[in-house]
Scaffold this motif. Structure first.
Motif, short mmCIF file in Angstrom:
data_model
loop_
_atom_site.label_atom_id
_atom_site.label_comp_id
_atom_site.label_asym_id
_atom_site.label_seq_id
_atom_site.Cartn_x
_atom_site.Cartn_y
_atom_site.Cartn_z
N ARG A 219 -0.39 -0.60 7.43
CA ARG A 219 0.42 0.07 8.23
C ARG A 219 0.19 0.05 9.78
NH1 ARG A 219 0.76 5.67 4.55
NH2 ARG A 219 2.39 4.97 3.01
N ALA A 253 7.95 1.27 11.89
CA ALA A 253 6.67 1.29 11.79
C ALA A 253 5.84 2.17 12.27
CB ALA A 253 6.20 -0.38 12.25
N ASN A 256 6.03 5.02 10.15
CA ASN A 256 5.39 4.85 9.03
C ASN A 256 3.92 5.21 9.01
OD1 ASN A 256 5.23 3.79 6.34
ND2 ASN A 256 4.45 1.89 7.06
N LEU A 257 3.44 5.19 10.08
CA LEU A 257 1.91 5.30 10.33
C LEU A 257 1.59 6.87 9.90
CD1 LEU A 257 1.21 3.62 13.93
CD2 LEU A 257 0.51 3.01 11.31
N ASP A 260 0.31 8.64 6.65
CA ASP A 260 -1.28 8.82 6.36
C ASP A 260 -1.89 10.20 6.57
OD1 ASP A 260 -1.49 6.05 5.26
OD2 ASP A 260 -1.83 5.21 7.25
#
Length: 282
Positions: A219, A253, A256-257, A260
């Motif tokens: 990622r 993107a 998207n991190l 986690d």
């Protein structure tokens, strides 16, 4: 001078690299933003630098504000990451002088003398930073943090490109956009290291010992790739429609991190939650 930095009243200031440079980061943010607001609202004059006030403001926010924060972080974090000794005080002092020289020289309305001095100071600062951290990063057993060096070397190239365009009469904004993209990638890299320590500490504080937080490399690498691809697209074809789609991919993107980070109530701890909100704000 050695007595001044080792035993004088300001000796503690040079003991850790983040102390003088984080102070400069805060001061530059206030001064540069206030100057820009004054220019936009009251017509206050800005330094008569080449290519006008927009380039001055963008350059100083990068070479001044951002570089001070990066220097402070690198000088403090790299010794910790590599388990090596702290940066020597006289090195911190020299870097500080180079930073100040660059800011003063770039504001002097003498072309090209002021620009040349600023170029020497800014490239000297970046080059010295690279020279200080390179052996430590290379000698690290797993070489896990070499990305800091690669980004720093790329910033040196982009800074050289900026001054080359400035001195040859070419509008240099494209290089400032490159430096912006490189610094965004550097933030992602640095945040992945910082977040794992802070979030895992938050997990232990709330008693969730069976859960661990990991900033997943795929990622992170995807986010860095999209940021750098967008930077390249802007450099090659500024304001091309394709750049908009790449920018959208970079934003996705980065969001998207945050997947986690969904590790339960530990995320609501103060420092963890602040970092969680900061990621999408990139």
């Amino acid at each position: 001078m050695l007595k001044f930095i080792h035993s004088g009243p300001f000796a503690a200031l040079f003991e850790c690299g983040f102390r003088p440079f984080f102070l400069l980061t805060a001061a530059t943010a206030v001064i540069a933003v206030a100057a820009w607001v004054g220019f936009l609202t009251l017509g206050m004059p800005l330094p008569l630098t080449p290519n006008g006030p927009v380039v001055w403001h963008a350059h100083e926010m990068l070479a001044g504000f951002a570089m001070a924060s990066i220097a402070g972080f690198v000088l403090t974090a790299i010794p910790e990451f590599t388990s090596t000794r702290m940066i020597e005080r006289h090195h911190v002092f020299i870097l500080l002088i180079l930073w100040i020289t660059g800011r003063v020289a770039f504001a002097i309305p003498i072309v090209p003398a002021g620009t040349i001095v600023a170029m020497i100071a800014d490239l000297g600062l970046l080059g010295m930073l690279a020279a200080i951290i390179a052996p430590r990063l290379w000698r690290d057993a797993n070489r896990r943090h070499l990305s800091f060096l690669w980004i720093l070397l790329a910033v040196i190239v982009a800074t050289g490109g900026f001054y080359f365009d400035t001195l040859t009469g070419t509008y240099p904004m494209r290089w400032l956009l490159v430096i912006t993209g490189l610094m965004m990638a550097l933030i992602v890299i640095a945040m992945s290291r910082i977040s794992m320590r802070i979030v895992n500490t938050a997990l232990s504080q709330v008693g969730e010992t069976g859960t661990a937080y990991l900033a997943r490399p795929p990622r992170r690498n995807l986010a860095i790739f999209c940021i750098l691809l967008y930077t390249l697209a802007e450099f090659v074809a500024l304001q091309h429609p394709v750049s908009g789609w790449i920018a959208l991919a970079a934003a996705a993107a980065l969001f998207n991190l945050t997947n986690d980070w969904h590790i339960g109530r530990a995320l609501l701890q103060r420092w963890a939650f602040m970092l969680y909100l900061f990621g999408p704000a990139l």
